[in-house]
Write a protein that holds these residues in place. Structure first.
Motif, PDB file in Angstrom:
ATOM      1  N   ILE A 276       0.841  -1.197   0.000  1.00 49.28           N
ATOM      2  CA  ILE A 276       0.000   0.000   0.000  1.00 49.28           C
ATOM      3  C   ILE A 276       0.875   1.245   0.000  1.00 49.28           C
ATOM      4  CG2 ILE A 276      -1.666   1.351   1.340  1.00 49.28           C
ATOM      5  CD1 ILE A 276      -2.879  -1.232   2.337  1.00 49.28           C
ATOM      6  N   ARG A 277       0.582   2.159  -0.903  1.00 50.89           N
ATOM      7  CA  ARG A 277       1.269   3.446  -0.922  1.00 50.89           C
ATOM      8  C   ARG A 277       0.351   4.480  -0.273  1.00 50.89           C
ATOM      9  NH1 ARG A 277       1.543   4.342  -5.915  1.00 50.89           N
ATOM     10  NH2 ARG A 277       0.418   6.300  -6.227  1.00 50.89           N
ATOM     11  N   LEU A 278       0.659   4.793   0.968  1.00 51.80           N
ATOM     12  CA  LEU A 278      -0.192   5.694   1.740  1.00 51.80           C
ATOM     13  C   LEU A 278       0.038   7.141   1.324  1.00 51.80           C
ATOM     14  CD1 LEU A 278      -2.244   5.388   4.089  1.00 51.80           C
ATOM     15  CD2 LEU A 278      -0.373   5.927   5.654  1.00 51.80           C
ATOM     16  N   GLN A 279      -1.063   7.862   1.146  1.00 51.83           N
ATOM     17  CA  GLN A 279      -1.003   9.290   0.852  1.00 51.83           C
ATOM     18  C   GLN A 279      -1.750  10.011   1.973  1.00 51.83           C
ATOM     19  OE1 GLN A 279      -2.926   9.468  -2.958  1.00 51.83           O
ATOM     20  NE2 GLN A 279      -1.211   8.562  -4.057  1.00 51.83           N
ATOM     21  N   ILE A 280      -1.056  10.867   2.707  1.00 57.69           N
ATOM     22  CA  ILE A 280      -1.660  11.551   3.852  1.00 57.69           C
ATOM     23  C   ILE A 280      -1.781  13.040   3.557  1.00 57.69           C
ATOM     24  CG2 ILE A 280      -1.375  12.167   6.273  1.00 57.69           C
ATOM     25  CD1 ILE A 280      -0.012   9.521   6.731  1.00 57.69           C
ATOM     26  N   PHE A 281      -2.994  13.549   3.699  1.00 57.47           N
ATOM     27  CA  PHE A 281      -3.274  14.978   3.549  1.00 57.47           C
ATOM     28  C   PHE A 281      -3.630  15.524   4.928  1.00 57.47           C
ATOM     29  CE2 PHE A 281      -3.975  13.104  -0.524  1.00 57.47           C
ATOM     30  CZ  PHE A 281      -3.685  14.068  -1.483  1.00 57.47           C
ATOM     31  N   GLU A 282      -3.019  16.626   5.309  1.00 53.35           N
ATOM     32  CA  GLU A 282      -3.327  17.270   6.586  1.00 53.35           C
ATOM     33  C   GLU A 282      -3.780  18.701   6.331  1.00 53.35           C
ATOM     34  OE1 GLU A 282      -0.999  19.151  10.423  1.00 53.35           O
ATOM     35  OE2 GLU A 282      -0.071  17.466   9.355  1.00 53.35           O
ATOM     36  N   SER A 283      -4.938  19.057   6.890  1.00 52.57           N
ATOM     37  CA  SER A 283      -5.444  20.410   6.713  1.00 52.57           C
ATOM     38  C   SER A 283      -6.563  20.637   7.714  1.00 52.57           C
ATOM     39  CB  SER A 283      -5.950  20.627   5.280  1.00 52.57           C
ATOM     40  OG  SER A 283      -6.314  21.976   5.072  1.00 52.57           O
ATOM     41  N   MET A 284      -7.200  21.787   7.625  1.00 51.62           N
ATOM     42  CA  MET A 284      -8.376  22.055   8.440  1.00 51.62           C
ATOM     43  C   MET A 284      -9.518  21.150   7.971  1.00 51.62           C
ATOM     44  SD  MET A 284      -7.657  24.154  10.788  1.00 51.62           S
ATOM     45  CE  MET A 284      -6.342  25.278  11.263  1.00 51.62           C
ATOM     46  N   SER A 285     -10.432  20.847   8.881  1.00 49.09           N
ATOM     47  CA  SER A 285     -11.467  19.852   8.605  1.00 49.09           C
ATOM     48  C   SER A 285     -12.353  20.232   7.419  1.00 49.09           C
ATOM     49  CB  SER A 285     -12.329  19.624   9.849  1.00 49.09           C
ATOM     50  OG  SER A 285     -12.888  20.835  10.319  1.00 49.09           O
ATOM     51  N   GLY A 286     -12.608  21.525   7.233  1.00 47.93           N
ATOM     52  CA  GLY A 286     -13.452  21.950   6.113  1.00 47.93           C
ATOM     53  C   GLY A 286     -12.843  21.586   4.771  1.00 47.93           C
ATOM     54  N   TYR A 287     -11.526  21.785   4.629  1.00 43.98           N
ATOM     55  CA  TYR A 287     -10.858  21.458   3.374  1.00 43.98           C
ATOM     56  C   TYR A 287     -10.767  19.955   3.177  1.00 43.98           C
ATOM     57  CZ  TYR A 287      -7.363  21.481  -0.353  1.00 43.98           C
ATOM     58  OH  TYR A 287      -6.704  21.276  -1.537  1.00 43.98           O
ATOM     59  N   ILE A 288     -10.534  19.210   4.264  1.00 44.61           N
ATOM     60  CA  ILE A 288     -10.499  17.750   4.169  1.00 44.61           C
ATOM     61  C   ILE A 288     -11.844  17.231   3.681  1.00 44.61           C
ATOM     62  CG2 ILE A 288     -10.355  15.620   5.532  1.00 44.61           C
ATOM     63  CD1 ILE A 288      -7.663  16.898   5.016  1.00 44.61           C
ATOM     64  N   SER A 289     -12.925  17.810   4.162  1.00 47.07           N
ATOM     65  CA  SER A 289     -14.265  17.410   3.728  1.00 47.07           C
ATOM     66  C   SER A 289     -14.453  17.658   2.235  1.00 47.07           C
ATOM     67  CB  SER A 289     -15.327  18.171   4.528  1.00 47.07           C
ATOM     68  OG  SER A 289     -16.625  17.749   4.184  1.00 47.07           O
ATOM     69  N   GLU A 290     -13.930  18.785   1.736  1.00 49.81           N
ATOM     70  CA  GLU A 290     -14.016  19.096   0.306  1.00 49.81           C
ATOM     71  C   GLU A 290     -13.232  18.079  -0.518  1.00 49.81           C
ATOM     72  OE1 GLU A 290     -12.886  23.043  -0.679  1.00 49.81           O
ATOM     73  OE2 GLU A 290     -14.211  23.977   0.793  1.00 49.81           O
ATOM     74  N   LEU A 291     -12.038  17.726  -0.069  1.00 47.86           N
ATOM     75  CA  LEU A 291     -11.222  16.750  -0.794  1.00 47.86           C
ATOM     76  C   LEU A 291     -11.931  15.400  -0.878  1.00 47.86           C
ATOM     77  CD1 LEU A 291      -7.632  17.429   0.623  1.00 47.86           C
ATOM     78  CD2 LEU A 291      -8.570  18.174  -1.559  1.00 47.86           C
ATOM     79  N   LEU A 292     -12.593  14.995   0.190  1.00 49.03           N
ATOM     80  CA  LEU A 292     -13.322  13.732   0.186  1.00 49.03           C
ATOM     81  C   LEU A 292     -14.484  13.796  -0.798  1.00 49.03           C
ATOM     82  CD1 LEU A 292     -13.654  10.910   1.464  1.00 49.03           C
ATOM     83  CD2 LEU A 292     -15.164  11.977   3.159  1.00 49.03           C
ATOM     84  N   ALA A 293     -15.219  14.891  -0.791  1.00 46.73           N
ATOM     85  CA  ALA A 293     -16.369  15.049  -1.692  1.00 46.73           C
ATOM     86  C   ALA A 293     -15.929  15.090  -3.146  1.00 46.73           C
ATOM     87  CB  ALA A 293     -17.149  16.314  -1.334  1.00 46.73           C
ATOM     88  N   ASN A 294     -14.724  15.601  -3.412  1.00 44.46           N
ATOM     89  CA  ASN A 294     -14.221  15.718  -4.781  1.00 44.46           C
ATOM     90  C   ASN A 294     -13.543  14.446  -5.282  1.00 44.46           C
ATOM     91  OD1 ASN A 294     -15.077  18.345  -5.142  1.00 44.46           O
ATOM     92  ND2 ASN A 294     -13.173  19.241  -4.394  1.00 44.46           N
ATOM     93  N   GLY A 295     -13.519  13.408  -4.467  1.00 43.44           N
ATOM     94  CA  GLY A 295     -12.926  12.160  -4.888  1.00 43.44           C
ATOM     95  C   GLY A 295     -11.421  12.104  -4.782  1.00 43.44           C
ATOM     96  N   ARG A 296     -10.809  13.066  -4.101  1.00 40.94           N
ATOM     97  CA  ARG A 296      -9.352  13.071  -3.974  1.00 40.94           C
ATOM     98  C   ARG A 296      -8.883  12.229  -2.796  1.00 40.94           C
ATOM     99  NH1 ARG A 296      -6.639  18.849  -4.753  1.00 40.94           N
ATOM    100  NH2 ARG A 296      -4.851  17.440  -4.859  1.00 40.94           N
ATOM    101  N   LEU A 297      -9.801  11.833  -1.921  1.00 37.46           N
ATOM    102  CA  LEU A 297      -9.456  11.018  -0.767  1.00 37.46           C
ATOM    103  C   LEU A 297     -10.266   9.731  -0.760  1.00 37.46           C
ATOM    104  CD1 LEU A 297      -9.439  13.735   2.059  1.00 37.46           C
ATOM    105  CD2 LEU A 297      -7.456  12.812   0.847  1.00 37.46           C
ATOM    106  N   ASP A 298      -9.658   8.663  -0.273  1.00 39.07           N
ATOM    107  CA  ASP A 298     -10.379   7.417  -0.050  1.00 39.07           C
ATOM    108  C   ASP A 298     -11.010   7.401   1.330  1.00 39.07           C
ATOM    109  OD1 ASP A 298      -9.604   5.852  -2.521  1.00 39.07           O
ATOM    110  OD2 ASP A 298      -7.624   6.337  -1.743  1.00 39.07           O
ATOM    111  N   LEU A 299     -10.316   7.979   2.304  1.00 43.44           N
ATOM    112  CA  LEU A 299     -10.779   8.019   3.686  1.00 43.44           C
ATOM    113  C   LEU A 299     -10.479   9.387   4.274  1.00 43.44           C
ATOM    114  CD1 LEU A 299      -9.278   4.620   4.917  1.00 43.44           C
ATOM    115  CD2 LEU A 299     -11.701   5.041   4.418  1.00 43.44           C
ATOM    116  N   ALA A 300     -11.285   9.797   5.241  1.00 44.16           N
ATOM    117  CA  ALA A 300     -11.022  11.051   5.943  1.00 44.16           C
ATOM    118  C   ALA A 300     -11.541  10.944   7.360  1.00 44.16           C
ATOM    119  CB  ALA A 300     -11.691  12.224   5.227  1.00 44.16           C
ATOM    120  N   MET A 301     -10.775  11.496   8.300  1.00 45.69           N
ATOM    121  CA  MET A 301     -11.248  11.630   9.671  1.00 45.69           C
ATOM    122  C   MET A 301     -11.928  12.984   9.790  1.00 45.69           C
ATOM    123  SD  MET A 301     -10.622   8.982  11.622  1.00 45.69           S
ATOM    124  CE  MET A 301     -10.786   9.740  13.236  1.00 45.69           C
TER     125      MET A 301
END
Length: 338
Positions: A129-154
């Motif tokens: 597995i090649r892990l890709q970790i994105f760290e940001s404020m929760s609002g931006y993380i939510s946008e990345l998940l909605a846009n299909g750029r993330l597989d998982l988000a806390m």
């Protein structure tokens, strides 16, 4: 009966190039990244817009930004490209094996305690597995998940929203930290008189009412923690005194440690730091301030074996960190309880 030939207007190359343009914010930067000539890339974009019958990007001297149609195109393109990558990895490794890229997004407070252990666990247990970790404020993380750029988000939510599934993992309590120079009475022992009533340093608590008009540094208005603070103070009819909006966890902690203002943060924000550098912290009570943290994923993306493995690693690590005393101030949900 003969049917007219219909040519597909899009292929994987066009989708990948369009995503690169949006991600780069510039045709020239995208062309450099893709190693193709800019005029050729511009022509591809014009052809795609003509075939779709709509404008996808707004061009200006500052670069390009997607139109509403372009945002929709971008979101679907990301989904298709990720699906193609998952197919390639799973077929190459025999089908269903834990291999390939998995993109995970963490709010800054969660990343401070969970990101490194997750990297180490995945690296050890799932080297494919090649892990890709994105760290940001929760609002931006939510946008990345909605846009299909993330597989998982806390994310800090406990119920599903349109297109997003959630698995609540824990409830975390919030603490007031720092401010000992400008408001030392917050840390006065409750036994020392009525001025300190509502506080109990021995038990590490602070009544919310004691924070009335106390100087606070908080994240900006779009942040989920900021919204929780504002709502809690309003419901308790406690005067809120925000002296600075700061979207940097290290800066919030440093200001609190210096004693020039208070910060309201979860204990996870301080867990990995040197204990000698931690600002004083009291758990907020009367009422208790807490929020639910969940691992989330998009319903529009297939959840592959690699994503499932990383999701389980996250749940396992949270349970272990809590049981070993490295992550205090959280209450596990049944999904991660032993």
């Amino acid at each position: 009966m003969a049917f007219p030939y219909s040519r597909s207007i899009m292929d994987v190359r066009q989708l990948r190039n369009f995503v690169a343009i949006v991600d780069s914010g510039s045709l020239s930067k995208a062309a450099e990244r893709l190693l193709i000539a800019q005029p050729s890339l511009s022509q591809q974009l014009r052809t795609l817009e003509e075939e779709l019958g709509t404008q996808l990007l707004i061009r200006s001297a500052q670069g390009v930004v997607p139109t509403e149609a372009g945002k929709t195109m971008y979101r679907h393109a990301r989904v298709v490209l990720r699906q193609m990558e998952q197919i390639r990895e799973e077929v190459r490794d025999g089908g269903g094996s834990e291999a390939g890229p998995v993109a995970v997004g963490f709010p800054t407070t969660i990343a401070a305690i969970l990101a490194v252990p997750l990297f180490q666990r995945v690296r050890t247990q799932y080297p494919g597995i090649r892990l890709q970790i994105f760290e940001s404020m929760s609002g931006y993380i939510s946008e990345l998940l909605a846009n299909g750029r993330l597989d998982l988000a806390m994310l800090f939510r406990d119920s599903e929203t349109r297109g997003i599934s959630v698995m609540p993992l824990f409830d975390e309590e919030l603490y007031v930290m720092g401010g000992h120079l400008v408001c030392p009475e917050i840390y006065a022992d409750a036994s020392r008189g009525p001025r300190a009533r509502g506080n109990d340093v021995a038990s590490g608590t602070c009544a919310l009412a004691r924070l009335a008009n106390v100087p606070l540094v908080v994240p900006s208005a779009s942040n989920g923690l900021r919204l929780l603070i504002e709502r809690s103070f309003s419901q308790a009819n406690v005067e809120l005194n925000i002296v600075a909006d700061i979207d940097s966890l290290p800066t919030l902690i440093d200001i609190a440690r210096a004693g020039e203002a208070c910060a309201i943060l979860p204990s996870s924000a301080l867990a990995p730091r040197d204990p000698s550098l931690r600002p004083k912290a009291l758990r907020i009570v009367s009422p208790q301030l807490q929020r639910t943290a969940s691992v989330c994923w998009s319903n529009s993306l297939p959840v592959g074996s690699a994503t499932l493995a990383v999701r389980q690693c996250i749940a396992d690590l949270i349970r272990e960190l809590q049981s070993e005393g490295h992550w205090t101030g959280i209450t596990l949900r049944p999904a991660v309880s032993p």
